[in-house]
Scaffold this motif. Sequence first.
Motif, mmCIF file in Angstrom:
data_model
loop_
_atom_site.group_PDB
_atom_site.id
_atom_site.type_symbol
_atom_site.label_atom_id
_atom_site.label_comp_id
_atom_site.label_asym_id
_atom_site.label_seq_id
_atom_site.Cartn_x
_atom_site.Cartn_y
_atom_site.Cartn_z
ATOM 1 N N GLY A 181 0.827 -1.193 0.000
ATOM 2 C CA GLY A 181 0.000 0.000 0.000
ATOM 3 C C GLY A 181 0.865 1.248 0.000
ATOM 4 N N THR A 182 1.652 1.428 1.060
ATOM 5 C CA THR A 182 2.524 2.604 1.166
ATOM 6 C C THR A 182 3.999 2.257 1.040
ATOM 7 O OG1 THR A 182 2.334 2.362 3.585
ATOM 8 C CG2 THR A 182 0.897 3.975 2.516
ATOM 9 N N GLY A 183 4.358 0.981 0.999
ATOM 10 C CA GLY A 183 5.720 0.583 0.649
ATOM 11 C C GLY A 183 6.657 0.269 1.787
ATOM 12 N N GLY A 184 6.255 0.516 3.026
ATOM 13 C CA GLY A 184 7.168 0.315 4.146
ATOM 14 C C GLY A 184 7.573 -1.127 4.358
ATOM 15 N N THR A 185 6.626 -2.048 4.194
ATOM 16 C CA THR A 185 6.947 -3.460 4.402
ATOM 17 C C THR A 185 7.917 -3.957 3.347
ATOM 18 O OG1 THR A 185 4.760 -3.800 5.382
ATOM 19 C CG2 THR A 185 5.976 -5.767 4.715
ATOM 20 N N LEU A 186 7.676 -3.620 2.090
ATOM 21 C CA LEU A 186 8.584 -4.043 1.024
ATOM 22 C C LEU A 186 9.972 -3.460 1.236
ATOM 23 C CD1 LEU A 186 9.126 -5.440 -1.699
ATOM 24 C CD2 LEU A 186 8.325 -3.339 -2.818
ATOM 25 N N ARG A 206 -3.478 2.148 -7.679
ATOM 26 C CA ARG A 206 -3.014 2.606 -8.979
ATOM 27 C C ARG A 206 -2.153 3.856 -8.815
ATOM 28 N NH1 ARG A 206 -8.446 3.464 -12.225
ATOM 29 N NH2 ARG A 206 -8.936 4.528 -10.278
ATOM 30 N N GLY A 207 -1.412 4.191 -9.840
ATOM 31 C CA GLY A 207 -0.713 5.472 -9.845
ATOM 32 C C GLY A 207 0.749 5.403 -10.170
ATOM 33 N N GLY A 208 1.383 4.260 -10.031
ATOM 34 C CA GLY A 208 2.777 4.124 -10.396
ATOM 35 C C GLY A 208 3.744 4.911 -9.528
ATOM 36 N N PHE A 209 3.327 5.265 -8.317
ATOM 37 C CA PHE A 209 4.162 6.090 -7.434
ATOM 38 C C PHE A 209 5.023 5.269 -6.488
ATOM 39 C CE2 PHE A 209 0.280 5.103 -5.225
ATOM 40 C CZ PHE A 209 0.712 4.789 -3.946
ATOM 41 N N LEU A 210 4.746 3.969 -6.389
ATOM 42 C CA LEU A 210 5.293 3.203 -5.278
ATOM 43 C C LEU A 210 6.792 2.959 -5.391
ATOM 44 C CD1 LEU A 210 4.061 2.124 -2.697
ATOM 45 C CD2 LEU A 210 3.846 -0.106 -3.786
ATOM 46 N N GLY A 211 7.304 2.844 -6.612
ATOM 47 C CA GLY A 211 8.731 2.594 -6.758
ATOM 48 C C GLY A 211 9.574 3.671 -6.102
ATOM 49 N N GLU A 212 9.250 4.909 -6.346
ATOM 50 C CA GLU A 212 10.006 6.002 -5.730
ATOM 51 C C GLU A 212 9.751 6.058 -4.235
ATOM 52 O OE1 GLU A 212 12.335 8.923 -4.555
ATOM 53 O OE2 GLU A 212 12.461 7.820 -6.449
ATOM 54 N N PHE A 235 -1.941 -5.715 -10.897
ATOM 55 C CA PHE A 235 -2.973 -6.428 -10.146
ATOM 56 C C PHE A 235 -3.704 -5.542 -9.145
ATOM 57 C CE2 PHE A 235 0.373 -9.363 -11.445
ATOM 58 C CZ PHE A 235 -0.373 -10.269 -12.206
ATOM 59 N N THR A 236 -3.958 -4.283 -9.505
ATOM 60 C CA THR A 236 -4.687 -3.391 -8.605
ATOM 61 C C THR A 236 -6.191 -3.641 -8.633
ATOM 62 O OG1 THR A 236 -4.932 -1.667 -10.290
ATOM 63 C CG2 THR A 236 -2.939 -1.592 -8.923
ATOM 64 N N PHE A 237 -6.687 -4.273 -9.681
ATOM 65 C CA PHE A 237 -8.118 -4.537 -9.835
ATOM 66 C C PHE A 237 -8.964 -3.283 -9.638
ATOM 67 C CE2 PHE A 237 -6.384 -8.732 -9.234
ATOM 68 C CZ PHE A 237 -7.162 -9.521 -10.075
ATOM 69 N N GLY A 238 -8.482 -2.178 -10.184
ATOM 70 C CA GLY A 238 -9.254 -0.941 -10.161
ATOM 71 C C GLY A 238 -8.874 0.021 -9.069
ATOM 72 N N GLY A 239 -8.068 -0.398 -8.101
ATOM 73 C CA GLY A 239 -7.652 0.529 -7.065
ATOM 74 C C GLY A 239 -7.835 -0.035 -5.677
ATOM 75 N N TYR A 240 -7.527 0.776 -4.688
ATOM 76 C CA TYR A 240 -7.539 0.340 -3.293
ATOM 77 C C TYR A 240 -8.933 -0.110 -2.868
ATOM 78 C CZ TYR A 240 -6.941 0.259 1.706
ATOM 79 O OH TYR A 240 -6.909 -0.157 3.017
ATOM 80 N N ALA A 241 -8.995 -1.269 -2.233
ATOM 81 C CA ALA A 241 -10.227 -1.857 -1.692
ATOM 82 C C ALA A 241 -11.251 -2.179 -2.771
ATOM 83 C CB ALA A 241 -10.854 -0.944 -0.637
#
Length: 324
Positions: A181-186, A206-212, A235-241
């Motif tokens: 979701g926000t990237g901390g675990t990864l 969605r959004g493609g922001f997670l890599g940065e 695999f976002t299936f349309g977005g969060y939740a």
Amino acid sequence: MSPPVDLARALQPRVPSPLQEVRDDRFERCGATLLLKRDDLIHPELPGNKWRKLSLNLEAAAGRAVLTFGGAYSNHLRATAAAGRLLGFPTIGVVRGDELAHRPLNPSLARCAADGMRLHFVDRTTYRAKGSPEVLAGLLELFGDVEVIPEGGSNALAAQGCTALGREVRGLADVAAVACGTGGTLAGLAAGLEGGQRALGVPVLRGGFLGEAVAALQRDAFGGEAGRWSLDERFTFGGYARTTPELDAFAADFEDRHGLPVERVYVAKLLFALVTLAQEGAFAPGTRVAAVITGTPTYRPARPRNQRPGRPRDRTPQGPSVSR
């Protein structure tokens, strides 16, 4: 009051969490092995990555009130509120959507309130700017001396806490995969792995922001990028939740196959992604794939009438435990 110095003793989390092999023909056909890293069993009220992300942040808070952020169904808000009740410190949840202030609380927010969390609803424009100095200054003026933890609990301390997840699968898996979701675990998982292992993140937004975001967390936590990691954003299936009939059917089938209750917001998308990758031939023969089960279902969607009843879904999978 100050929390106990030893949070692990106070909360008694089950760490390391079990790593369990399951037999799944979709992996066996390509010669790969599926393992479930059962972080959902770490603590009944701080399941999954919540203990790992919150533990160092709560130590830093040292008994002060904790203020954090989340949406109306935020697992992070619920875990923070539960920790506050268990350890005896005040919690404040800044909730996205001021329109919610005039509606009955949904079950998730009602649980937060029952655990003593003070809910503060803000409009969506303000929420998007929650990290700005102006918004933070206003919150500090309103609530006083508080420890601020970002949305999802993802900051440098959270990433450092999640390195234990990587260390727990050293030598036991070739790929460690987690929904993001926000990237901390990864960020922490990858840093905790050893050479030859890699981490895979499956974003649920969605959004493609997670890599940065992951790279920035690693710079803050470790001084630079750490470990081998990648993202598969299909695999976002349309977005969060959000979900689809295909994802719901997949999750119900996985439950029937393995007796694992599948959380829909994160875990279902992760498992769907891994099965798809196995069917695409992304895993070489002999690859051991560990899927991090980060939480438990908070609801169970109705099963389509034409779907087979299958086996009970509230059992622990019966595969062998994996140990060092």
